[in-house]
Design an enzyme around this catalytic site. Sequence first.
Site, PDB file in Angstrom:
ATOM      1  N   CYS A  32      -0.342 104.244  22.415  1.00 47.71           N
ATOM      2  CA  CYS A  32      -0.125 102.848  22.996  1.00 47.71           C
ATOM      3  C   CYS A  32       0.682 103.217  24.133  1.00 47.71           C
ATOM      4  CB  CYS A  32       0.733 102.171  22.114  1.00 47.71           C
ATOM      5  SG  CYS A  32       1.654 100.581  22.631  1.00 47.71           S
ATOM      6  N   TYR A  84      26.006  87.941  15.505  1.00 42.57           N
ATOM      7  CA  TYR A  84      24.584  88.603  15.612  1.00 42.57           C
ATOM      8  C   TYR A  84      24.408  89.929  15.943  1.00 42.57           C
ATOM      9  CZ  TYR A  84      23.400  83.605  15.599  1.00 42.57           C
ATOM     10  OH  TYR A  84      23.417  82.263  14.931  1.00 42.57           O
ATOM     11  N   CYS A 142      16.596  86.908  23.660  1.00 43.24           N
ATOM     12  CA  CYS A 142      15.307  87.580  23.993  1.00 43.24           C
ATOM     13  C   CYS A 142      14.143  86.255  24.011  1.00 43.24           C
ATOM     14  CB  CYS A 142      15.028  88.491  22.899  1.00 43.24           C
ATOM     15  SG  CYS A 142      14.972  88.015  21.400  1.00 43.24           S
TER      16      CYS A 142
HETATM   17  N1  SAH Z   1      23.397  92.272  19.239  1.00 45.01           N
HETATM   18  C1  SAH Z   1      22.620  93.389  18.624  1.00 45.01           C
HETATM   19  C2  SAH Z   1      21.410  92.628  17.681  1.00 45.01           C
HETATM   20  C3  SAH Z   1      20.768  91.670  18.235  1.00 45.01           C
HETATM   21  S1  SAH Z   1      19.369  91.142  17.369  1.00 45.01           S
HETATM   22  C4  SAH Z   1      21.910  94.122  19.635  1.00 45.01           C
HETATM   23  O1  SAH Z   1      21.865  94.026  20.692  1.00 45.01           O
HETATM   24  O2  SAH Z   1      21.643  95.351  19.076  1.00 45.01           O
HETATM   25  C5  SAH Z   1      19.745  89.855  16.596  1.00 45.01           C
HETATM   26  C6  SAH Z   1      20.479  90.290  15.154  1.00 45.01           C
HETATM   27  O3  SAH Z   1      20.934  89.147  14.425  1.00 45.01           O
HETATM   28  C7  SAH Z   1      19.755  91.219  14.123  1.00 45.01           C
HETATM   29  O4  SAH Z   1      20.571  92.099  13.773  1.00 45.01           O
HETATM   30  C8  SAH Z   1      19.667  90.148  12.804  1.00 45.01           C
HETATM   31  O5  SAH Z   1      19.789  90.887  11.755  1.00 45.01           O
HETATM   32  C9  SAH Z   1      20.820  89.340  13.110  1.00 45.01           C
HETATM   33  N2  SAH Z   1      20.555  87.996  12.459  1.00 45.01           N
HETATM   34  C10 SAH Z   1      19.586  87.289  12.156  1.00 45.01           C
HETATM   35  N3  SAH Z   1      19.884  85.968  11.531  1.00 45.01           N
HETATM   36  C11 SAH Z   1      21.323  86.076  11.461  1.00 45.01           C
HETATM   37  C12 SAH Z   1      22.251  85.132  10.923  1.00 45.01           C
HETATM   38  N4  SAH Z   1      21.763  84.094  10.624  1.00 45.01           N
HETATM   39  N5  SAH Z   1      23.467  85.375  10.889  1.00 45.01           N
HETATM   40  C13 SAH Z   1      23.897  86.588  11.494  1.00 45.01           C
HETATM   41  N6  SAH Z   1      23.119  87.573  11.980  1.00 45.01           N
HETATM   42  C14 SAH Z   1      21.664  87.317  11.950  1.00 45.01           C
END
Ligand code: SAH
Length: 489
Positions: free
Chosen positions: A192, A345, A441
Amino acid sequence: MNKRKHKGHRKSEKKPNRLKKQNIKPNSSRNQADGKPKGKQKTVTAEVTCSGLTNEGKGIVEWEGKRLEVAHLMPGEKAEVIVSKRGRYVNAELKRVIKPSKDRITPPCEYYYACGGCQLQHMNEQAQTRFKQETVDALMEPFIKPEAILTMDDSYDYRNKSHTTFGLNKERQVIGGLYAQNTHQIIPMERCLIHDPKADEIVQTIKGMLKSSKMQPYNEDTGQGFLRHVLVKVGKGSGEIMVVLVVASPVFKGKNNFVKALRKAHPEITTLLMNINNRDTSMILGDQEKVLFGKGTITDTLCGLKFEISAKSFYQINPVQTEKLYGKAIEMAELTGKETVVDAYCGIGTISLIASRKAGKVIGVELNKDAVRDAIRNSKRNGVKNARFYQGDAGEFMVQMAARGEKADVVIMDPPRSGSDEAFLSSVVKLQPKRVVYVSCNPETQARDMKYLVKNGYKVEGVQPVDMFPQTHHVEAVAKLVLKEAGNR
Ligand code: SAH
């Protein structure tokens, strides 16, 4: 973790010769979908002109007064499409491009039209960039004119994570590859072009070993067999590699020989895990995990810090572009060393720990337990003393913070594609941070959530799109919102 989502729908395997010549296979898109197709299917060929692109990168055409979406068609192009009607369903597939766009190229990937994981390989880089810029510009139009998108120089081989599904073909030979769009049909694939090449090499070795061992790939229909998927995570900065064998049962016959042979073929693998997924599910990973060798995690370097990553925790898949994205997010946070920052998050704490160097203290909140454990380890590993991590729903956490009358100067938020929720956003409004930095995203849900914040006292000061996922229609954006002065609302 969800299986890679494929947009669109593929059925027709018989393709007219002309399409083959042009390297174009039909790809249908479902239009006006509202319930199950009823009645007899009627198919006609129509000549259309593409007037623009949807946010998924599909061509928009008009046919008999209807707006249809055609995958792989570009603005300005004239084409012949196959329109299928069944009841209220109308599908349009590209049959032949009559007048190609000057920005059309031959997709480098031989599986492009069958796979659907990438949607823009038929566009040159300028056209991809223009599409993403225009998508974000249009969504942010009510607020501000976004900056020029930050593009990537080498727009292939960038993914640090890959998953490959295993199965048997009709001849009962072992195959490994990605699912065709919206199906559970595996497209056998050796390479890929957006994966890390090393990851694909390892998967090919595993496929070869499967052929010569008694290990059988799993069959979704019968529930028989053992190996379901192989997940590979590559630390692009560190060179560490994690391989996860996702298997259907905890009984791994011939385990020692398998592990020995794989390590011999690929000494660069730093950890190997077995994940047991015995459920009938579209989730790739199951709950149970066993380390077969190494420490069970890999470490990567990002923005000068070290991050430990587990099999299940989220880690941005394009580290080159992530550094640009995080750099912009930190700049927008305007930290002076005193602020209390909430990183909502937060995943494994990447943004939190980068921000901690310039903030008074950082509070990270994340739903996934493994990610929170990684975040805590990561703060220790990097000697960070001013960051705390909490496991839970970000919305609930913020509601509690607001109820306790706690303060936050800056809120950085990076929710999943579905965006945030009212509990979270209304608590932000109660907490009144001076700045909100919104990383996303999915600019569609980002714009929706920004609208709420703008209605409730915030003003958008900047939006920076970043191309984190070249060749696909996905685009990342970071927005800076500031609290309007009380008298100025
Ligand atoms: N800021 C981080 C992760 C972003 S991705 C980075 O840049 O690496 C989004 C994240 O939100 C994921 O880790 C997912 O597990 C988390 N997530 C999803 N739903 C959520 C919720 N209701 N409360 C808290 N975190 C959540």
